[in-house]
Design an enzyme around this catalytic site. Structure first.
Site, PDB file in Angstrom:
ATOM      1  N   SER A 116       0.806  -1.210   0.000  1.00 25.38           N
ATOM      2  CA  SER A 116       0.000   0.000   0.000  1.00 25.38           C
ATOM      3  C   SER A 116       0.848   1.273   0.000  1.00 25.38           C
ATOM      4  CB  SER A 116      -0.948  -0.050   1.208  1.00 25.38           C
ATOM      5  OG  SER A 116      -2.044   0.775   1.022  1.00 25.38           O
ATOM      6  N   ASP A 137      10.278   5.846 -10.025  1.00 23.62           N
ATOM      7  CA  ASP A 137       9.931   6.544 -11.263  1.00 23.62           C
ATOM      8  C   ASP A 137      10.772   7.803 -11.457  1.00 23.62           C
ATOM      9  OD1 ASP A 137       8.076   4.614 -11.813  1.00 23.62           O
ATOM     10  OD2 ASP A 137       6.334   5.771 -11.160  1.00 23.62           O
ATOM     11  N   LYS A 163      -0.678  -4.292  -3.360  1.00 29.28           N
ATOM     12  CA  LYS A 163      -1.982  -3.732  -2.977  1.00 29.28           C
ATOM     13  C   LYS A 163      -2.057  -2.286  -3.465  1.00 29.28           C
ATOM     14  CE  LYS A 163      -4.915  -2.560   0.951  1.00 29.28           C
ATOM     15  NZ  LYS A 163      -5.019  -1.127   0.614  1.00 29.28           N
TER      16      LYS A 163
END
Length: 756
Positions: free
Chosen positions: A510, A521, A536
């Site tokens: 999460s 990224d 998740k």
């Protein structure tokens, strides 16, 4: 896994307004004990709230019905020791009718299964009592298959009785062998002085023992020394009596359950078919959920979860008695619980709440857990209960030096926040403080450890991510209506612009995945850990169902935790199922076991949306060099190869479900497991030769706080045995050395110009 709850309250309120207007007709209903009208109301509320508020509600059709049927029957009788095949044949005609029954608020299927279950449970009492009446013959060459999921249902009462007999025999056999070992140890220990034995016990308890616990140990010691060794016949009888008591206790707990408790099981089978993170909280469970979010507790400091008929240790709370004792491990399955020197109670098949009640208890008292390891070995672990502080869920940091360069480690166990008090501490504020403290100590790189971090507040993820980048997007969120929102770090200040490593594992979920994904990224941090994180990629809200019924006299209706949104990486990809793949993959003991979101049959699908507008971090030019260098090190590291070999062995052991019920063969099986386990002892004995120390402010605190010092010493001890942390420091070293080389090169060029 923890969930990201209430991150955007305005969306939550919109859902509530719509639902409140729509369900105003559900009002002024009178109460009666176990009133079917309450059950019907709950079904209506549940399906309506989910259909209107869920991110992507599944169609309530025949396929949905089949899923409920499978999950519900498995929840009622996971070890297939109650229902007969004839019962299942009778139930099966409803397999594709449950969707219609839910829509029409019919309770025919539930009433049938509930009444049959109560009948079969009552009948089964005689089965185990008969099996335990007379001495058990362990010389018979027979075995038992404990893979209940694949086992067929019994076709007759005689067949069911024999299944009970074998299950009871396995339990008593394991206890008998364990008692024989204990007796052998007592005889060996008689050559040691009481002081030597007390010292060994203190070490096992982390050198923290109350005066009462020490006195109790000495009493038991004297009692054991004065007792004569028991004969085989006495031990065999003792195990039968203990097992009988455990089963009687277990059935007394079951008898206390009423229709409402079993209906909650049915409702949860419905709710969880929408997705794995949508679930129903009955009134008492909602209360415990609220309590678990704050305060202190007295117990052993372990988090548990139910897996079929078993209770499994999922996490040891840092600083707690179980954590200090070092014997209990995540993944251990609890078979029995004993209070002090009382007879152990069999907790297999017992409700999780009831297992927790048996394990929790006053500070200074002893609880003994009989556990089954992931490798199949069985062990009895004694723990002295103590106060468990929630404080240990907060962020903490440490400093380590390598090759004359200082590095910082920040451990974040969860993304915590107090939604009701803005002035209270939260993960975002605390990490900013820790980074500032590390900077003052002159660290040249930081490791952010979010291993086993199940998530928490989305706001804190944005705050933490913003510490390491210039302003920009951190995560994208998409609602059920399809609206996309990008959550930004709007502060142009960069708190830390040096080398950064983020450590993850398959239990990082999460919010942890959001942070790791964003930093990956941006190419801001090297992600090091398991092949991928948990996977998740959804957001849940907890909704109180009572607010939808005016003048409710039916009693507390509980609450519903439902998935309302999905989050996405800034590159547009979802972390759902796929998680975050590490830049540097390191093997671990659970690498080949099925534990992630991808292993759940009704998990939501992976998808992607358009990428957000962001710029890749360009200040860490030796990023690729550090990753490549790490991979070379790992390929030739013998410890890594041993860990991978152990992971494969655990996978194979996990598939082993057949146990011999012949005592000599059972002992040989256990000895073989223990001998094989010794081969992998080098994993736990490993040390990385790094020295970790607390920051100056903590050093000052520890002079007056012995408990804090003990916690930090234990943490530093674990860091010094952690090969994953060692590799993270190596990576920082490579990233740092590149910077140093670049700086030195520039300095040499400058000196050359000056000299010329």
């Amino acid at each position: 896994m923890n969930t990201i709850i209430q991150f955007m309250k305005r969306h939550y309120k919109i859902v509530l307004v719509v639902l409140a207007l729509s369900i105003g007709l559900l009002s002024f209903i009178k109460k009666s004990k176990n009133d079917p009208e309450k059950d019907k109301l709950l079904l209506e509320l549940l399906t309506y709230v989910i259909e209107k508020g869920h991110y992507n509600p599944a169609a309530i059709d025949d396929n949905f019905s089949k899923g409920i049927y499978k999950d519900y029957i498995a929840a009622l009788d996971p070890s297939k020791r109650f229902f007969l095949q004839s019962d299942i044949d009778e139930f099966a005609k409803y397999e594709t009718q449950l969707d219609d029954q839910i829509k029409n608020k019919e309770l025919t299927f539930f009433d049938l299964t509930y009444s049959r279950l109560i009948k079969r449970m009552e009948e089964s009492k005689s089965y185990y009592k008969v099996a335990l009446e007379n001495p058990i013959d362990y010389s018979v060459n027979e075995e038992i298959n404990t893979d209940y999921e694949k086992a067929p249902y019994c076709k007759s009462i005689d067949e069911l009785k024999d299944r009970w007999r074998k299950q009871v025999k396995l339990s008593t056999l394991a206890s008998l062998v364990e008692q024989q070992k204990v007796q052998e140890d007592i005889l060996k220990n008689k050559n040691k002085t009481p002081e030597e034995r007390l010292k060994e016990f203190k070490i096992k308890q982390g050198n923290k023992l109350t005066k009462e616990a020490e006195e109790k140990f000495q009493q038991n010691l004297a009692k054991a020394d004065n007792e004569k060794p028991k004969t085989y016949e006495e031990l065999e009888k003792s195990t039968r009596e203990s097992t009988l008591k455990s089963l009687n206790d277990n059935f007394s707990f079951i008898k206390d359950l009423d229709r409402e408790d079993w209906f909650s099981v049915y409702v949860n089978a419905i709710a969880s078919r929408f997705d794995p993170h949508t679930s129903y909280f009955p009134a008492d469970e909602k209360e415990r959920f609220d309590v678990s979010m704050s305060g202190k507790l007295e117990g052993i400091g372990a988090r548990l979860q139910k897996k079929n008929d078993f209770t499994e240790i999922t996490e040891l709370i840092s600083g707690g008695p179980a954590w200090r004792g070092k014997d209990l491990e995540a993944g251990d399955v609890i078979l029995k619980v004993a209070q002090g020197d009382s007879d152990p109670v069999d907790v297999v098949g017992m409700r999780l709440d009831d297992v927790v009640k048996k394990i929790k208890g006053p500070k200074g008292t002893e609880v003994r857990l009989t556990v089954k390891r992931a490798d199949g070995t069985i062990k009895v672990i004694s723990i002295i209960r103590d106060e468990v502080e929630i404080e240990e869920t907060y962020a903490k940091s440490s400093i380590v030096e390598r090759n004359g360069v200082k590095y910082g480690i920040i451990y974040l166990p969860k993304f915590y926040i107090d939604f009701e008090n803005k002035d209270s501490r939260d993960a975002g504020k605390d990490i900013a403080i820790e980074v500032e403290r590390l900077k003052k100590e002159g660290v040249q790189g930081i490791v952010m450890d979010v291993r086993d971090n199940g998530g928490g507040s989305l706001k804190t993820v944005v705050d933490i991510g913003g510490l390491f980048i210039e302003q920009g997007p951190i995560v994208q969120v998409k609602s059920a209506a399809g609206k996309k929102e990008v959550l930004y770090d709007k502060d142009p200040k960069v708190e830390w612009d040096g080398p950064l490593v983020i450590m993850t594992n398959e239990f990082s979920a999460s919010a942890s995945e959001i942070l790791a994904a964003a930093m990956q990224d941006y190419k801001r941090a090297v992600i090091i850990g398991s092949k991928q994180t948990y996977g998740k990629g959804t957001v849940q809200n907890v909704i109180d169902l009572n607010q939808f019924v005016r003048g409710n006299t039916l009693g507390d209706l509980g609450a519903l935790k439902t998935t309302t949104q999905k989050f996405y990486r800034i590159n547009g990809g979802s972390t759902q199922l796929e998680g975050v793949k590490s830049d540097i993959v390191m093997p671990d003991s659970y690498a080949y076991l099925k534990m992630g979101e991808r292993d759940v049959d009704n998990a939501m699908a992976w998808d992607k949306i358009d990428a957000a507008d962001y710029k890749v971090w360009t200040k860490q030019q030796n990023f690729d060099y550090a990753v490549a260098n790490s991979k070379k090190r790992l390929e030739s590291n013998p410890q890594m190869k041993l860990i991978d070999e152990n992971a494969r062995w655990r996978e194979e052991r996990n598939k082993e479900d057949i146990y011999s019920l012949q005592i000599d063969k059972f002992k040989l099986e256990q000895k073989h497991l223990e001998d094989t386990s010794k081969k992998y002892k080098a994993i736990s004995d490993y040390t990385n030769a790094l020295q970790f120390k607390s920051l100056p402010y903590e050093e000052t605190q520890m002079k007056n706080d012995i408990t804090l010092k003990e916690k930090r010493d234990r943490w530093h001890e674990s860091l010094a045995k952690d090969i994953y942390v060692e590799e993270a420091i190596h990576v920082l070293d490579d990233m740092q050395s590149g910077v140093v080389k670049k700086t030195l090169s520039a300095k040499m060029k400058k000196d050359k110009v000056v000299k010329s």
